[in-house]
Design a protein around this motif. Structure first.
Motif, PDB file in Angstrom:
ATOM      1  N   SER A 189      12.464   4.529  -6.478  1.00 20.01           N
ATOM      2  CA  SER A 189      11.446   4.853  -7.475  1.00 20.01           C
ATOM      3  C   SER A 189      11.672   4.109  -8.782  1.00 20.01           C
ATOM      4  O   SER A 189      10.729   3.903  -9.551  1.00 20.01           O
ATOM      5  CB  SER A 189      11.432   6.355  -7.748  1.00 20.01           C
ATOM      6  OG  SER A 189      11.163   7.072  -6.566  1.00 20.01           O
ATOM      7  N   PRO A 195       0.840  -1.207   0.000  1.00 15.88           N
ATOM      8  CA  PRO A 195       0.000   0.000   0.000  1.00 15.88           C
ATOM      9  C   PRO A 195       0.869   1.249   0.000  1.00 15.88           C
ATOM     10  O   PRO A 195       1.955   1.259   0.582  1.00 15.88           O
ATOM     11  CB  PRO A 195      -0.776  -0.112   1.318  1.00 15.88           C
ATOM     12  CG  PRO A 195      -0.709  -1.544   1.703  1.00 15.88           C
ATOM     13  CD  PRO A 195       0.563  -2.088   1.143  1.00 15.88           C
ATOM     14  N   ASN A 196       0.391   2.296  -0.635  1.00 20.24           N
ATOM     15  CA  ASN A 196       1.188   3.517  -0.741  1.00 20.24           C
ATOM     16  C   ASN A 196       1.562   4.108   0.607  1.00 20.24           C
ATOM     17  O   ASN A 196       2.657   4.642   0.788  1.00 20.24           O
ATOM     18  CB  ASN A 196       0.445   4.570  -1.578  1.00 20.24           C
ATOM     19  CG  ASN A 196       0.527   4.248  -3.056  1.00 20.24           C
ATOM     20  OD1 ASN A 196       1.262   3.354  -3.465  1.00 20.24           O
ATOM     21  ND2 ASN A 196      -0.242   4.965  -3.851  1.00 20.24           N
ATOM     22  N   ASP A 197       0.651   4.000   1.545  1.00 18.33           N
ATOM     23  CA  ASP A 197       0.950   4.531   2.878  1.00 18.33           C
ATOM     24  C   ASP A 197       2.152   3.818   3.482  1.00 18.33           C
ATOM     25  O   ASP A 197       2.984   4.428   4.160  1.00 18.33           O
ATOM     26  CB  ASP A 197      -0.246   4.345   3.820  1.00 18.33           C
ATOM     27  CG  ASP A 197      -1.340   5.349   3.537  1.00 18.33           C
ATOM     28  OD1 ASP A 197      -2.445   5.173   4.078  1.00 18.33           O
ATOM     29  OD2 ASP A 197      -1.087   6.299   2.774  1.00 18.33           O
ATOM     30  N   ALA A 228       4.886   0.555  -9.848  1.00 21.23           N
ATOM     31  CA  ALA A 228       4.042   0.784  -8.667  1.00 21.23           C
ATOM     32  C   ALA A 228       4.775   1.643  -7.648  1.00 21.23           C
ATOM     33  O   ALA A 228       4.189   2.535  -7.031  1.00 21.23           O
ATOM     34  CB  ALA A 228       3.634  -0.552  -8.048  1.00 21.23           C
ATOM     35  N   TRP A 229       6.067   1.397  -7.483  1.00 22.47           N
ATOM     36  CA  TRP A 229       6.828   2.183  -6.528  1.00 22.47           C
ATOM     37  C   TRP A 229       7.083   3.585  -7.060  1.00 22.47           C
ATOM     38  O   TRP A 229       7.078   4.558  -6.306  1.00 22.47           O
ATOM     39  CB  TRP A 229       8.163   1.495  -6.217  1.00 22.47           C
ATOM     40  CG  TRP A 229       8.011   0.338  -5.282  1.00 22.47           C
ATOM     41  CD1 TRP A 229       6.850  -0.316  -4.975  1.00 22.47           C
ATOM     42  CD2 TRP A 229       9.037  -0.317  -4.550  1.00 22.47           C
ATOM     43  NE1 TRP A 229       7.094  -1.329  -4.090  1.00 22.47           N
ATOM     44  CE2 TRP A 229       8.424  -1.351  -3.814  1.00 22.47           C
ATOM     45  CE3 TRP A 229      10.415  -0.121  -4.444  1.00 22.47           C
ATOM     46  CZ2 TRP A 229       9.155  -2.195  -2.978  1.00 22.47           C
ATOM     47  CZ3 TRP A 229      11.145  -0.964  -3.608  1.00 22.47           C
ATOM     48  CH2 TRP A 229      10.516  -1.996  -2.884  1.00 22.47           C
ATOM     49  N   ARG A 248       5.774   9.012  -5.548  1.00 29.20           N
ATOM     50  CA  ARG A 248       5.721  10.356  -6.137  1.00 29.20           C
ATOM     51  C   ARG A 248       5.577  11.466  -5.099  1.00 29.20           C
ATOM     52  O   ARG A 248       6.301  12.460  -5.161  1.00 29.20           O
ATOM     53  CB  ARG A 248       4.607  10.439  -7.181  1.00 29.20           C
ATOM     54  CG  ARG A 248       4.456  11.843  -7.790  1.00 29.20           C
ATOM     55  CD  ARG A 248       3.706  11.828  -9.107  1.00 29.20           C
ATOM     56  NE  ARG A 248       4.492  11.260 -10.182  1.00 29.20           N
ATOM     57  CZ  ARG A 248       4.080  10.266 -10.968  1.00 29.20           C
ATOM     58  NH1 ARG A 248       2.888   9.723 -10.803  1.00 29.20           N
ATOM     59  NH2 ARG A 248       4.865   9.808 -11.920  1.00 29.20           N
ATOM     60  N   LYS A 250       1.998  -5.554   5.384  1.00 30.74           N
ATOM     61  CA  LYS A 250       0.645  -5.317   4.885  1.00 30.74           C
ATOM     62  C   LYS A 250      -0.391  -5.612   5.961  1.00 30.74           C
ATOM     63  O   LYS A 250      -1.332  -4.849   6.166  1.00 30.74           O
ATOM     64  CB  LYS A 250       0.374  -6.211   3.668  1.00 30.74           C
ATOM     65  CG  LYS A 250       1.106  -5.809   2.419  1.00 30.74           C
ATOM     66  CD  LYS A 250       0.621  -6.655   1.257  1.00 30.74           C
ATOM     67  CE  LYS A 250       1.584  -6.589   0.101  1.00 30.74           C
ATOM     68  NZ  LYS A 250       1.180  -7.490  -0.989  1.00 30.74           N
ATOM     69  N   ASP A 297       5.097   5.264  -8.821  1.00 31.49           N
ATOM     70  CA  ASP A 297       3.876   6.027  -8.584  1.00 31.49           C
ATOM     71  C   ASP A 297       3.650   6.266  -7.100  1.00 31.49           C
ATOM     72  O   ASP A 297       3.289   7.361  -6.675  1.00 31.49           O
ATOM     73  CB  ASP A 297       2.672   5.279  -9.187  1.00 31.49           C
ATOM     74  CG  ASP A 297       2.808   5.118 -10.698  1.00 31.49           C
ATOM     75  OD1 ASP A 297       2.184   4.204 -11.263  1.00 31.49           O
ATOM     76  OD2 ASP A 297       3.565   5.916 -11.299  1.00 31.49           O
ATOM     77  N   GLY A 298       3.868   5.235  -6.302  1.00 27.93           N
ATOM     78  CA  GLY A 298       3.604   5.355  -4.870  1.00 27.93           C
ATOM     79  C   GLY A 298       4.538   6.337  -4.189  1.00 27.93           C
ATOM     80  O   GLY A 298       4.177   6.965  -3.190  1.00 27.93           O
ATOM     81  N   LEU A 342       4.512   2.272   1.800  1.00 28.92           N
ATOM     82  CA  LEU A 342       5.679   2.661   1.005  1.00 28.92           C
ATOM     83  C   LEU A 342       6.208   4.019   1.484  1.00 28.92           C
ATOM     84  O   LEU A 342       7.419   4.205   1.658  1.00 28.92           O
ATOM     85  CB  LEU A 342       5.227   2.763  -0.457  1.00 28.92           C
ATOM     86  CG  LEU A 342       6.236   2.478  -1.558  1.00 28.92           C
ATOM     87  CD1 LEU A 342       6.966   1.183  -1.307  1.00 28.92           C
ATOM     88  CD2 LEU A 342       5.508   2.421  -2.891  1.00 28.92           C
ATOM     89  N   THR A 343       5.289   4.941   1.702  1.00 27.45           N
ATOM     90  CA  THR A 343       5.680   6.268   2.171  1.00 27.45           C
ATOM     91  C   THR A 343       6.338   6.182   3.541  1.00 27.45           C
ATOM     92  O   THR A 343       7.313   6.872   3.819  1.00 27.45           O
ATOM     93  CB  THR A 343       4.451   7.192   2.243  1.00 27.45           C
ATOM     94  OG1 THR A 343       3.859   7.271   0.952  1.00 27.45           O
ATOM     95  CG2 THR A 343       4.840   8.592   2.695  1.00 27.45           C
TER      96      THR A 343
END
Lengths: 359, 151
Positions: free
Chosen positions: A101, A81-83, A106-107, A112, B93, A109-110, A85-86
């Motif tokens: 990146s 999930p992007n959260d 997917a990474w 960005r 996850k 974009d996540g 990843l952030t």
């Protein structure tokens, strides 16, 4: 010591002073050099790797798990999930972020938002220091940093916190340090720890907790501050051997004041077994990195060993750095040297430059 | 002392786990479900998590709820994440979906540490990620990156 462009001027106010180390060799009255003893206010984290000491972070080797060729297996990490990843990349420096990146789309974009945060970080630094053709503006700097912080960058959070602190808005500053600290940012943890020490009344327990986290992560400044806490033993248990250990870690990481303190630990047998060879080694290192008191000490040591020329060079440097006692001793020695030796010594001092340090 | 209530958690693949309510509440997602679920909230579905992972998550929660002040908590955590990277990914996850802050922090940090000092290729290998960029897309991103070199 040379000031790097990335270290902006900041007022060094302090509620604390470190315990002055007694110096064994004959010395003039203890100097009140604020630079060497003073408790530092939080300093910004540079975006380069200078604060990321390499000794702790080693890439994990791939476990020898069997390679599944199942396509879904490849999606596992790509589908974070992007959260998350952030969160993972929250305190990455720009190069690391760019590398991450490039791993997969997917990474890319996540991550960005974090890349955008880096742009705001850069603008913030420009506004703060008046670089790149812009005028200094703390307000604009803060605005930029906050935008970076909003996108999840702990680097921006720390820098925003610093600006708030400079503006006198300490509560807001500390709140940002805390956000960064809780996301695992060592600079945030260190600054948060220092804020606790500067609180009225100081909260040493919390300070040590956060400084310890920064230290374990290899943050050199945090290691030094932690050592100071443990050394002083005010509102916490004094622990000289832990203090000495952390001074040593910080010294190894390039922190000059720590080098000086390590030398004294060895010389006085505080925290370490007394060891004059080690003491001398670290005093010379501190001196070579520009520590004025160390230059004075080392000069005296060289004098006592009969190395007049070298002694004069160090004493001259110490004198230029404000150690008035060094000037007197230097003059005594100079009288014993020939005119040509005197000139050579002064030339050496003129051409000397400090070794680069992490602080 | 009243008998402690137990909750049944059901994973995506139908595995069920009976846990003390106190342990289950370590997950804020489950806490929310229980508080809003009403009378029949003794079995809670966790469709985002498989049985294997849920079992590990419960192990983490148990330790942190039952012995939060134990001296070996740190070493427990350290050992807990010494796992296959696939398991680590699932833990991250799961902790995110189940809103378990401590575990999310722990797994995120562990994953972050695995990036250090690696090239793009090495990262892909470590995490078993396929490069799905076209050469043009990759070039575009590299170009974008080169504009961002800090002053």
């Amino acid at each position: 010591m040379a000031t790097d462009r990335t270290w902006p001027h900041r007022s060094e106010t302090s509620h604390f002073s470190t315990i002055p180390f007694p110096i064994q060799t004959p010395s003039p009255k203890p100097s009140n050099s604020t630079r060497n003893r003073q408790f530092q206010t939080p300093s910004p984290m540079t975006s380069s790797s200078s604060h990321r000491s390499n000794n702790r972070h080693h890439g994990a080797l791939t476990s020898s798990s069997s390679r599944r060729t199942d396509a879904s297996h490849y999606r596992d990490f790509a589908a974070l999930p992007n959260d998350v990843l952030t969160k993972i990349a929250a305190n990455f420096s720009l190069p690391n972020l760019q590398t991450a990146s490039l791993v997969c789309k997917a990474w890319r974009d996540g991550l960005r938002p974090l890349r955008e945060a880096m742009l705001f970080l850069r603008w913030g630094k420009r506004f703060k220091h008046g670089r790149g053709g812009v005028k200094v503006s703390l307000d604009k700097a803060l605005d930029s940093f906050l935008k970076g912080a909003a996108r999840g960058s702990t680097l921006a959070m720390v820098d925003a916190g610093l600006v708030y602190w400079e503006m006198g808005k300490k509560e807001e500053g500390v709140a940002l340090y805390r956000r960064a600290a809780e996301l695992g940012d060592p600079a945030g943890q260190c600054n948060l720890g220092i804020s606790y020490l500067q609180a009225e009344p100081p909260n040493v327990k919390e300070a040590v907790k956060w400084l310890y986290q920064a230290s374990v992560a290899g943050y050199v400044r945090g290691q030094y501050q932690l050592a100071l806490c443990l050394h002083r033993g005010i509102r916490t248990d004094q622990n000289l051997s832990e203090a000495a250990k952390w001074y040593l870690r910080a010294a190894g990481g390039g922190y000059v004041r720590a080098m000086y303190n390590v030398s004294l630990c060895y010389s006085l047998g505080k925290g370490f077994m007394q060891n004059h060879r080690q003491s001398r080694k670290w005093m010379k290192l501190a001196a070579d990195h520009g520590h004025n008191k160390a230059q004075f000490e080392h000069g005296l040591t060289l004098f006592s060993e009969g190395q007049m020329m070298k002694a004069v060079v160090y004493l001259e440097l110490a004198g230029r750095g404000g150690e008035t006692g060094a000037v007197h001793v230097k003059n005594v020695i100079l009288q014993q040297l020939s005119p040509s030796s005197r000139e050579r010594a002064l030339t050496l001092a003129d051409n000397w430059s400090a070794l680069p340090s992490s602080r | 002392m009243t008998s402690s209530k137990t909750i049944v958690l059901r994973s995506s693949d139908g595995a069920t786990f009976e846990v003390d309510e106190a342990v289950a509440l370590h997950s804020l997602m489950i806490k929310h479900r229980i508080e809003t679920g009403g009378a029949d909230s003794t079995t809670i579905d966790v469709p985002e998590v498989t049985g294997n992972t849920l079992s590990k998550v419960i192990e983490y929660c148990k330790k942190h709820v039952e012995a939060p002040n134990s001296d070996d908590l740190k070493s427990f955590d350290t050992d807990f994440v010494k796992v296959d990277q696939a398991v680590l990914c699932h833990l991250a996850k799961a902790s995110y979906y189940m809103n378990i802050k401590g575990l999310l922090d722990l797994s995120s940090k562990t994953i972050a540490d695995m990036f250090k000092g690696k090239t793009v290729e090495q990262i892909r290998e470590t995490f078993h990620i396929k490069n799905d960029f076209t050469p043009e897309e990759e070039e575009e991103l590299r170009k974008e990156n080169s504009w961002n070199l800090f002053v």
